[in-house]
Design a protein around this motif. Structure first.
Motif, PDB file in Angstrom:
ATOM      1  N   PHE A 156       0.847  -1.208   0.000  1.00 17.24           N
ATOM      2  CA  PHE A 156       0.000   0.000   0.000  1.00 17.24           C
ATOM      3  C   PHE A 156       0.879   1.254   0.000  1.00 17.24           C
ATOM      4  O   PHE A 156       0.696   2.166  -0.812  1.00 17.24           O
ATOM      5  N   LEU A 157       1.842   1.316   0.887  1.00 10.76           N
ATOM      6  CA  LEU A 157       2.709   2.511   0.977  1.00 10.76           C
ATOM      7  C   LEU A 157       3.492   2.672  -0.327  1.00 10.76           C
ATOM      8  O   LEU A 157       3.703   3.784  -0.816  1.00 10.76           O
ATOM      9  N   TYR A 158       3.885   1.550  -0.931  1.00 11.53           N
ATOM     10  CA  TYR A 158       4.617   1.609  -2.216  1.00 11.53           C
ATOM     11  C   TYR A 158       3.715   2.184  -3.315  1.00 11.53           C
ATOM     12  O   TYR A 158       4.137   3.060  -4.082  1.00 11.53           O
ATOM     13  N   MET A 159       2.454   1.748  -3.377  1.00 12.54           N
ATOM     14  CA  MET A 159       1.522   2.251  -4.404  1.00 12.54           C
ATOM     15  C   MET A 159       1.197   3.724  -4.174  1.00 12.54           C
ATOM     16  O   MET A 159       0.910   4.467  -5.100  1.00 12.54           O
ATOM     17  N   MET A 160       1.274   4.157  -2.918  1.00 11.42           N
ATOM     18  CA  MET A 160       0.994   5.568  -2.614  1.00 11.42           C
ATOM     19  C   MET A 160       2.191   6.444  -3.005  1.00 11.42           C
ATOM     20  O   MET A 160       2.028   7.463  -3.682  1.00 11.42           O
ATOM     21  N   PHE A 161       3.379   6.052  -2.589  1.00 13.26           N
ATOM     22  CA  PHE A 161       4.524   6.965  -2.670  1.00 13.26           C
ATOM     23  C   PHE A 161       5.679   6.471  -3.527  1.00 13.26           C
ATOM     24  O   PHE A 161       6.687   7.170  -3.657  1.00 13.26           O
ATOM     25  N   GLY A 162       5.575   5.240  -4.056  1.00  9.09           N
ATOM     26  CA  GLY A 162       6.659   4.718  -4.910  1.00  9.09           C
ATOM     27  C   GLY A 162       7.842   4.201  -4.134  1.00  9.09           C
ATOM     28  O   GLY A 162       8.859   3.815  -4.700  1.00  9.09           O
ATOM     29  N   GLU A 163       7.735   4.201  -2.807  1.00  9.79           N
ATOM     30  CA  GLU A 163       8.823   3.626  -1.987  1.00  9.79           C
ATOM     31  C   GLU A 163       8.219   3.154  -0.658  1.00  9.79           C
ATOM     32  O   GLU A 163       7.078   3.479  -0.332  1.00  9.79           O
ATOM     33  N   ILE A 164       9.014   2.377   0.090  1.00 13.70           N
ATOM     34  CA  ILE A 164       8.541   1.912   1.402  1.00 13.70           C
ATOM     35  C   ILE A 164       9.274   2.728   2.457  1.00 13.70           C
ATOM     36  O   ILE A 164      10.509   2.663   2.561  1.00 13.70           O
ATOM     37  N   PRO A 165       8.557   3.545   3.242  1.00 15.80           N
ATOM     38  CA  PRO A 165       9.222   4.439   4.201  1.00 15.80           C
ATOM     39  C   PRO A 165       9.824   3.665   5.373  1.00 15.80           C
ATOM     40  O   PRO A 165       9.416   2.537   5.644  1.00 15.80           O
ATOM     41  N   LYS A 166      10.744   4.307   6.083  1.00 14.86           N
ATOM     42  CA  LYS A 166      11.291   3.658   7.295  1.00 14.86           C
ATOM     43  C   LYS A 166      10.161   3.560   8.319  1.00 14.86           C
ATOM     44  O   LYS A 166       9.188   4.326   8.268  1.00 14.86           O
ATOM     45  N   HIS A 167      10.283   2.616   9.202  1.00 15.11           N
ATOM     46  CA  HIS A 167       9.276   2.319  10.235  1.00 15.11           C
ATOM     47  C   HIS A 167       7.939   1.844   9.648  1.00 15.11           C
ATOM     48  O   HIS A 167       6.896   1.951  10.297  1.00 15.11           O
ATOM     49  N   SER A 168       7.955   1.323   8.405  1.00 15.94           N
ATOM     50  CA  SER A 168       6.690   0.854   7.792  1.00 15.94           C
ATOM     51  C   SER A 168       6.091  -0.296   8.599  1.00 15.94           C
ATOM     52  O   SER A 168       4.896  -0.580   8.500  1.00 15.94           O
ATOM     53  N   ASP A 169       6.907  -0.943   9.453  1.00 19.26           N
ATOM     54  CA  ASP A 169       6.351  -2.020  10.293  1.00 19.26           C
ATOM     55  C   ASP A 169       5.289  -1.449  11.250  1.00 19.26           C
ATOM     56  O   ASP A 169       4.334  -2.132  11.603  1.00 19.26           O
ATOM     57  N   LEU A 170       5.449  -0.172  11.620  1.00 16.12           N
ATOM     58  CA  LEU A 170       4.464   0.445  12.524  1.00 16.12           C
ATOM     59  C   LEU A 170       3.131   0.631  11.799  1.00 16.12           C
ATOM     60  O   LEU A 170       2.066   0.527  12.404  1.00 16.12           O
ATOM     61  N   PHE A 171       3.202   0.869  10.486  1.00 15.79           N
ATOM     62  CA  PHE A 171       1.956   1.007   9.713  1.00 15.79           C
ATOM     63  C   PHE A 171       1.231  -0.337   9.679  1.00 15.79           C
ATOM     64  O   PHE A 171       0.017  -0.425   9.856  1.00 15.79           O
ATOM     65  N   ASP A 172       2.004  -1.413   9.498  1.00 20.00           N
ATOM     66  CA  ASP A 172       1.416  -2.763   9.487  1.00 20.00           C
ATOM     67  C   ASP A 172       0.736  -3.035  10.835  1.00 20.00           C
ATOM     68  O   ASP A 172      -0.397  -3.507  10.903  1.00 20.00           O
ATOM     69  N   LYS A 173       1.407  -2.660  11.914  1.00 18.87           N
ATOM     70  CA  LYS A 173       0.843  -2.904  13.256  1.00 18.87           C
ATOM     71  C   LYS A 173      -0.387  -2.031  13.508  1.00 18.87           C
ATOM     72  O   LYS A 173      -1.334  -2.444  14.183  1.00 18.87           O
ATOM     73  N   ALA A 174      -0.371  -0.820  12.949  1.00 19.79           N
ATOM     74  CA  ALA A 174      -1.546   0.063  13.119  1.00 19.79           C
ATOM     75  C   ALA A 174      -2.768  -0.564  12.439  1.00 19.79           C
ATOM     76  O   ALA A 174      -3.895  -0.466  12.932  1.00 19.79           O
ATOM     77  N   LEU A 175      -2.536  -1.275  11.326  1.00 18.48           N
ATOM     78  CA  LEU A 175      -3.654  -1.956  10.661  1.00 18.48           C
ATOM     79  C   LEU A 175      -4.202  -3.056  11.571  1.00 18.48           C
ATOM     80  O   LEU A 175      -5.422  -3.234  11.684  1.00 18.48           O
ATOM     81  N   ILE A 176      -3.320  -3.757  12.265  1.00 15.35           N
ATOM     82  CA  ILE A 176      -3.784  -4.810  13.199  1.00 15.35           C
ATOM     83  C   ILE A 176      -4.685  -4.203  14.257  1.00 15.35           C
ATOM     84  O   ILE A 176      -5.734  -4.734  14.603  1.00 15.35           O
ATOM     85  N   LEU A 177      -4.297  -3.009  14.755  1.00 18.13           N
ATOM     86  CA  LEU A 177      -5.097  -2.351  15.800  1.00 18.13           C
ATOM     87  C   LEU A 177      -6.505  -2.030  15.320  1.00 18.13           C
ATOM     88  O   LEU A 177      -7.436  -1.958  16.119  1.00 18.13           O
ATOM     89  N   HIS A 178      -6.666  -1.814  13.990  1.00 17.10           N
ATOM     90  CA  HIS A 178      -7.963  -1.372  13.458  1.00 17.10           C
ATOM     91  C   HIS A 178      -8.801  -2.495  12.850  1.00 17.10           C
ATOM     92  O   HIS A 178      -9.897  -2.251  12.352  1.00 17.10           O
TER      93      HIS A 178
END
Ligand code: SDX
Length: 372
Positions: A156-178
């Motif tokens: 998802f982050l790659y399709m948005m911005f063309g790269e995978i940002p640092k700390h992208s693991d936190l984005f994955d975990k935020a999805l788990i929370l939701h």
């Protein structure tokens, strides 16, 4: 003879189903998915694995994790006709309105005989693409097609911005929370649609429309807009006390079930605090000051930050625009919505509550119209 009913405003305290998907302890601030505490899952799991747990009620083995990961990766692309239609949408359309509309459009292109589970996986795979494509189209940027080799959250982050940002693991975990939260408004609404045996695209269109509201998933966008309006820590006190004196709801606070700190907000705050110490995380200091005042002023009413209070700070850190925040909520909660639809249908009964009539009776047309 009128039957005596009592109205439960907003269905407070009313259970409408038996479910083994999640458990919430509102007094202790606990959230459990299929027996696992949310803190345990965000620490050790990732989106695909927890989605499998929610759908299939047990953690996947190696083969099962490969199955769900490849199924989700293979189904990320959108029909070309739908992409063309998206390019004709007004650029100022709200991302949640676009998501709601494109999910409905997908229903016109879906195989009629696919099972609810197949459709659940299909929609879970495609929703990130819809969101990212709308971000690119709205900003006149070239589309970045999905990459099958990437994890769900990274893709998802790659399709948005063309790269995978640092700390992208936190984005994955935020999805788990939701992912899931019992019979919240959008899950309840979509379960009502499911109870009529309607199709999965109608079920999820109901859910997205319900989540969009500022009292529900739409709050995360409002919270960040509030921080932007406040601008600096010095402005927090006058701003918040004006809201309080105007008896306005403060976005990101309060919860029908959690009467203590929302465990998801606690986890998000912890992550952002760590990030703040390493990197510039905008609005965190403002958020801390807002929280301090609101918790103090609303102690009797047991009002605390909910998941929407801190989530936007993390999404903003990943450069996701605030008007897209609720779509991020939807891209995770699609799993909970579809899990409840499938679970409820195992012992289905159409929802049909009552209302108590307090209008006139015994009126006669000719008497009212004054005609013979
Ligand atoms: C989500 O259900 C879920 O689990 C939802 C969710 C999920 O994962 O699906 O957790 C996600 O939607 C989180 C909530 C996001 N919404 C907001 O942050 C909007 C602001 N919050 C409020 O609108 C409210 O707290 C709700 C909608 C979350 C809960 O509404 P309730 O349970 O109907 O509570 P209420 O409006 O009856 O409030 C009870 C009292 C009232 O005061 P009195 O009339 O009794 O004097 O508390 C007050 C309210 O005025 N109050 C607030 C407040 N929330 C409640 N006062 C100021 N600011 C607030 N945020």
């Amino acid at each position: 003879m009128d039957i005596d009913f009592d109205v439960k405003h907003g269905l407070e305290g009313v259970a409408v189903a038996i479910s083994s998907i999640s458990y919430i302890d509102g007094e202790k601030g606990k959230l459990v998915y299929r027996g696992f505490e949310i803190e345990d899952l965000v620490e050790n799991s990732h989106f695909e694995e927890t989605a499998y747990l929610i759908w299939f009620s047990s953690l996947p083995n190696e083969n099962e994790i490969d199955f769900i990961t490849s199924m989700l990766a293979k189904k990320r692309t959108l029909p070309k006709k739908i992409i063309e239609m998206m390019k004709s949408f007004p650029k100022n359309a709200h991302p949640m309105g676009v998501l709601r509309s494109v999910v409905s459009l997908l229903g016109m292109y879906s195989k009629k005989d696919s099972s609810t589970l197949e459709n659940a996986i299909n929609l879970t795979a495609k929703i990130p693409t819809i969101i990212a494509y709308w971000y690119r189209i709205k900003n006149n940027l070239p589309l970045i097609p999905p990459k099958e080799s990437l994890k769900h959250s990274e893709n998802f982050l790659y399709m948005m911005f063309g790269e995978i940002p640092k700390h992208s693991d936190l984005f994955d975990k935020a999805l788990i929370l939701h992912l899931e939260q019992g019979m919240n408004a959008s899950t309840f609404a979509s379960t009502v649609t499911a109870s009529t045996l309607s199709d999965i695209y109608s079920i999820i269109t109901t859910a997205i429309g319900t989540l969009k509201g500022p009292l529900h998933g739409g709050a995360n966008e409002k919270v960040l807009n509030m921080f932007k309006e406040i601008k600096s820590v010095e402005n927090v006190e006058p701003y918040i006390y004006t809201l309080i004196s105007n008896k306005e709801k403060i976005m990101g606070f309060g919860h029908r079930i959690y009467k203590t700190y929302d465990p998801r907000a606690k986890i998000l705050k912890h992550w952002i605090k760590d990030l703040f110490l390493k990197d510039n995380v905008e609005y965190f200091e403002i958020a801390l000051k807002v929280e301090e005042i609101v918790i103090k002023e609303f102690k009797e009413k047991k009002i605390f930050p909910n998941v929407d209070f801190y989530s936007g700070i993390l999404y903003n850190y990943f450069n996701i625009p605030s008007e897209f925040f609720t779509t991020i909520f939807a891209m995770a909660r699609i799993v909970g919505w579809t899990a409840h639809a499938m679970e409820y249908r195992k012992n289905n009964r159409i929802f049909r509550p009552r209302s108590i009539y307090n209008g006139p009776k015994g009126l006669k047309y000719k008497e009212v119209k004054g005609v013979e």
